[in-house]
Design an enzyme around this catalytic site. Structure first.
Site, short mmCIF file in Angstrom:
data_model
loop_
_atom_site.label_atom_id
_atom_site.label_comp_id
_atom_site.label_asym_id
_atom_site.label_seq_id
_atom_site.Cartn_x
_atom_site.Cartn_y
_atom_site.Cartn_z
N ARG A 1 -54.01 -25.31 -9.48
CA ARG A 1 -55.22 -24.80 -9.78
C ARG A 1 -56.20 -25.61 -9.38
O ARG A 1 -56.33 -26.94 -9.85
CB ARG A 1 -55.30 -24.92 -11.47
CG ARG A 1 -54.17 -23.72 -11.86
CD ARG A 1 -55.00 -22.21 -11.65
NE ARG A 1 -54.07 -20.81 -12.03
CZ ARG A 1 -54.28 -20.28 -13.14
NH1 ARG A 1 -55.14 -20.87 -14.24
NH2 ARG A 1 -53.56 -19.41 -13.58
N GLU B 1 -58.25 -18.83 -22.62
CA GLU B 1 -57.61 -17.92 -22.93
C GLU B 1 -56.99 -17.90 -24.47
O GLU B 1 -56.50 -19.20 -24.84
CB GLU B 1 -56.35 -17.47 -21.93
CG GLU B 1 -55.50 -16.35 -21.96
CD GLU B 1 -54.87 -16.51 -20.73
OE1 GLU B 1 -54.34 -17.61 -20.28
OE2 GLU B 1 -54.75 -15.23 -19.84
#
Ligand code: ADP
Ligand code: DAR
Length: 379
Positions: free
Chosen positions: A239, A324
């Site tokens: 990422r 999230e």
């Protein structure tokens, strides 16, 4: 577009594994879930793909076990390897089509186009609503399966390859990579509070088999001023994250583009003509880009459903302050682009930029609405 040869794979699955899969699917039929897995794994599709196994050993169960264990999943499935997207395409195709807002099995993801970062300005031009700005993408390295199928040796090899390449970043991108087990719990907590380090113990990833051998092979790269961050082997192989306080999207995106480009010149990133850059979760295909702001919206945010509906109009997604599956703290929301596939990098950024500016205009209009507008807490 499809990689696997479905016909050859029909007889591969172990009979005991097939029996377990059929049992779990029967039980899942009675589970109340709004996941895309629940919506699209029909009996017909289940029967057509249940016997298939990819060349690296992934079965349908490997793809859906997180959604079976977590009925509150939004999506409910992951690809244990790149081949799974083609081997089980009857299930992945409709999930991808719905999540990315219309991307069919015959569509091709456009060529990479980062555009000109200098064309993106500062999101705080109308007032200081944006606390911080972040652009991240997922990348997978060719030759390695995704988390659930990585062996202990492959985790070590992948971490070594990526860690070495991160060490070649120059100038304002230069920094240090550390394995997770080299960082003490106090520093890990500090990095987590600064939103620099990934959360651990995600039940969706654990159920997907993405946390095996933890913390082996996992780690984080930080440049000198912690505005460039790279996570290794959390959810995806990489990422790549550019972030800073304030709303200067041009600066954040410019750093992001330079870092992704530099790393892509030395690491073979997995991609396909159909799905673009390949990722563990189907929500992160294509550009694999999520551009987000931490923005405080005491008025618009006082009605979450209204905020969600407004964001949806601009293809934006609303997350809580810690990302999230988290809640907003003091009306600080994480708002980002929802679409990542079927559009170019600069189109994803522009869609997010324009949508956030509309959200800010709406918050301002509520402020200027005087007494009749909902007043958030006088913080
Ligand atoms: P992803 O890595 O897919 O974006 P999350 O939603 O879990 O996954 O976000 C990861 C971390 O990044 C979380 O701690 C979240 O709070 C943080 N984050 C996201 N956007 C921003 C932002 N604009 N500024 C600061 N932190 C952010
Ligand atoms: N939590 C899983 C995955 C959703 C997308 N987010 C990712 N990939 N981090 C779900 O199905 O809700």
């Amino acid at each position: 577009f499809y990689i696997g040869n479905e016909e050859d794979a029909a007889e591969k699955i172990d009979p005991a594994a097939l029996g377990l899969l059929e049992e779990e699917y029967e039980k899942f039929k009675d589970v109340d879930s709004r996941s895309l897995l629940k919506k699209y794994l029909t009996q017909e599709i289940f029967d057509s793909v249940k016997r298939r196994v990819t060349s690296k050993g992934a079965t349908l169960h490997d793809c859906i076990k997180s959604g079976l264990a977590n009925p509150d999943s939004h999506i409910g499935l992951y690809a244990p390897d790149a081949e799974s997207y083609s081997m089980f395409h009857e299930l992945f195709d409709p999930v991808i089509d719905e999540y990315h807002g219309g991307f069919g099995p015959d569509d091709s993801h456009p060529a990479t186009d980062f555009g000109d970062p200098s064309h993106l300005g500062d999101l705080n031009e109308l007032g200081n609503y944006v606390l911080s700005t972040r652009v991240r993408c997922a990348r997978s390295v060719e030759g390695f399966p995704f988390n659930p199928l990585l062996t202990s040796d492959q985790y070590a090899e992948l971490e070594q390859d990526v860690g070495y390449t991160l060490g070649t970043l120059e100038d304002d991108l230069a920094g240090n990579y550390r394995s997770l087990d080299e960082i003490g719990p106090e520093e890990q907590e500090e990095l987590l509070q600064k939103h620099l380090l990934f959360k651990q113990g995600d039940r969706f990833l654990e159920a997907a088999g993405a946390s095996r051998f933890w913390p082996e092979g996992r780690g984080i790269f930080l440049n000198e001023n912690s505005t460039l961050v790279v996570w290794v082997n959390e959810e995806d192989h990489l990422r790549i994250i550019s972030m800073q306080e304030g709303g200067n999207m041009g600066e954040v995106y410019d750093r992001f583009v330079r870092a992704v480009t530099a790393l892509g010149e030395k690491l073979p990133f997995s991609s396909s003509g159909h799905l673009g850059f390949l990722s563990f979760c189907p929500t992160n295909l294509g550009t694999a880009i999520r551009a987000s702001v931490h923005i405080r919206l005491p008025l618009l945010g006082s009605d979450r459903q209204k905020l969600e509906d407004t964001a949806a109009k601009y293809n934006l997604q609303v997350r809580g302050t810690s990302g999230e599956h988290s809640e907003a703290e003091d009306y600080v929301f994480d708002i980002s682009n929802r679409r990542r596939l079927g559009i170019s990098e600069i189109e994803a950024l522009q869609e997010m930029y324009d949508g956030v500016m509309e959200i800010i205009r709406l918050e301002r209009s509520l402020e200027e609405g005087g007494t009749e507008s909902r007043k958030g807490p006088s913080q």
